[in-house]
Write a protein that holds these residues in place. Structure first.
Motif, short mmCIF file in Angstrom:
data_model
loop_
_atom_site.label_atom_id
_atom_site.label_comp_id
_atom_site.label_asym_id
_atom_site.label_seq_id
_atom_site.Cartn_x
_atom_site.Cartn_y
_atom_site.Cartn_z
N GLY A 54 15.60 42.04 -5.80
CA GLY A 54 15.18 41.61 -5.06
C GLY A 54 14.24 42.49 -4.56
N SER A 55 13.21 42.05 -3.07
CA SER A 55 12.00 42.12 -2.96
C SER A 55 12.08 43.23 -1.59
N GLY A 56 11.25 44.30 -0.74
CA GLY A 56 11.91 44.30 0.21
C GLY A 56 12.12 43.64 1.51
N SER A 57 11.56 41.85 1.32
CA SER A 57 11.76 40.85 2.28
C SER A 57 13.11 40.07 1.96
N SER A 58 14.09 40.34 0.72
CA SER A 58 14.68 39.46 0.45
C SER A 58 16.28 39.40 1.21
N ASN A 59 16.05 38.27 1.54
CA ASN A 59 17.38 38.01 2.38
C ASN A 59 18.55 37.94 1.51
N HIS A 60 18.98 38.08 0.02
CA HIS A 60 20.14 37.93 -1.08
C HIS A 60 20.26 39.53 -0.50
N CYS A 61 19.43 40.68 -0.94
CA CYS A 61 19.82 42.17 -0.69
C CYS A 61 20.00 42.84 1.26
N ARG A 62 19.20 41.72 2.05
CA ARG A 62 20.25 42.17 2.93
C ARG A 62 21.16 41.62 3.69
N MET A 92 16.76 46.76 7.87
CA MET A 92 18.34 46.24 7.67
C MET A 92 19.41 46.70 7.26
N MET A 93 18.19 46.91 5.77
CA MET A 93 18.77 47.27 4.09
C MET A 93 18.64 48.76 4.75
N ALA A 94 17.66 49.47 5.45
CA ALA A 94 18.03 51.24 5.52
C ALA A 94 19.30 51.55 6.80
N LEU A 95 19.71 50.31 7.55
CA LEU A 95 20.48 50.44 8.68
C LEU A 95 22.26 50.21 7.88
N PHE A 96 22.04 49.56 6.75
CA PHE A 96 23.10 49.56 5.97
C PHE A 96 23.36 50.70 4.78
N GLY A 97 22.14 51.82 4.77
CA GLY A 97 22.40 52.28 4.17
C GLY A 97 22.59 52.20 2.36
N THR A 98 21.42 51.23 2.33
CA THR A 98 21.46 50.11 0.74
C THR A 98 20.44 51.50 0.19
N GLU A 99 20.53 51.70 -1.42
CA GLU A 99 19.86 52.77 -1.65
C GLU A 99 18.70 51.59 -2.57
N VAL A 100 17.50 51.81 -1.62
CA VAL A 100 16.63 50.94 -2.55
C VAL A 100 15.79 51.57 -3.93
N THR A 101 15.91 51.63 -4.90
CA THR A 101 14.74 52.23 -6.54
C THR A 101 13.59 51.34 -6.62
N THR A 102 12.42 51.83 -6.12
CA THR A 102 11.11 50.74 -6.03
C THR A 102 10.05 51.23 -7.32
#
Ligand SMILES: *Cc1c(COP(=O)(O)O)cnc(C)c1O
Length: 301
Positions: A54-62, A92-102
């Protein structure tokens, strides 16, 4: 079970709103409803991390990031470089410790495969969720939502002639149409596309419906029941003055936040669609996206 709010007369019709945005987890929305079912399977089958897209604005990924975080489970998001802006959702993803690979969008598919392989090699048991919670589980979530709508109608003694909502990856749309076809009732289910165009966008919704129903319903019935309006897309994530005006009006009059990517477009599309319709009962499904409401508010000068 989310509430259905009676908003009274609206442009010669009567309007209700189903508040999926008030699902009580991580700002709710349709991604929260879908995630409940995905995580039921994840917990049951004892997967120990999640890979999604998902994108940086994804509700799904959050929402998925938040579900993983509360379980102390790794969450790996593959994100397209072309849509990796910083938003409240990405923060918020950063706050959750989500690992994002762009990565560039053309490399997304291979990167997902590599990530899954890499995790398995280290002894992990990853669960993959398609972008937006697409697939039969996502569709099932909205078959259940449709059943809630039927229950409300029976309890209150009302019949909705039309149901409107924002259609994106298509599983919300597919679930509502499947629920409708399985119950054999009379009404129009109208998906307002937020990005995809006809005929492809509608074909994707039809594909999800066929995948969920198998041969329980005839092709002709599927075709008639699937209404996909592509006149209000304005390009995914792009700002449109009329959508902005719609968002402001709905907030002022009803005190309800809509966003510029999904629900604002759908509400505006609905308003246009019902111009020549009178005395009908209309249900709008508020599919969430509240953090995006604040993104738009912040960028408003
Ligand atoms: C994802 C999303 C949609 C579209 O749902 P799909 O099931 O992908 O079609 C609509 N509204 C909001 C707020 C969303 O986040």
């Amino acid at each position: 079970m989310t509430i259905i709010q009676d908003l009274g007369e609206y442009r010669n019709n009567h309007l209700w709103m189903k508040r999926e945005d008030l699902i009580p987890f991580s700002f709710g929305g349709n991604k929260a409803r879908k995630a409940q079912l995905f995580f039921r399977e994840i917990d049951r089958e004892k997967y120990d991390c999640v890979v999604t897209y998902g994108s940086g604005s994804s509700n799904h990924c959050r929402v998925v990031g938040n579900e993983c975080c509360r379980r102390g489970m790794g969450c790996h998001v593959i994100s397209p470089l072309e849509a990796s802006e910083s938003t409240f959702n990405s923060q918020m993803m950063a706050l959750f410790g989500t690992e994002v690979t762009t990565v560039p969008v053309i490399e997304v598919h291979d990167t997902i495969e590599r990530k899954l392989e890499e995790l398995r090699k280290t002894g992990k048991n990853p669960y993959f969720i398609a972008g937006g919670g697409h697939g039969n589980i996502g569709t099932e979530a909205y078959v259940q939502c449709y059943q809630e709508i039927k229950k409300y109608e029976a309890e209150v003694g009302v019949h909705f002639d039309y149901i409107f909502f924002a259609s994106g990856t298509g599983s919300t749309h597919a679930g509502l149409v499947c629920g409708h076809l399985l119950s054999g009732d009379e009404r129009e289910i109208i998906g307002i596309s937020i990005a995809r165009e006809n005929p492809r966008g509608r074909e994707i919704v039809l594909g999800s419906i066929r995948s969920y129903l198998g041969d329980r319903v005839s092709e002709e019935e599927l075709q008639t029941a699937t209404i996909f309006i592509d006149e209000y897309t304005f390009g995914y994530g792009k700002e449109d003055k009329r959508v902005t005006a719609t968002i402001e009006t709905v907030l002022r009059i009803y005190g309800i936040p809509l966003d510029a990517t999904y629900t604002g477009k759908a509400f505006m599309g609905m308003t246009e669609y019902i111009k020549n319709i009178k005395h009908k009962n209309i249900l709008f499904i508020h599919t969430g996206g509240t953090p995006l409401f604040f993104d738009a508010l912040r960028s408003r000068q």
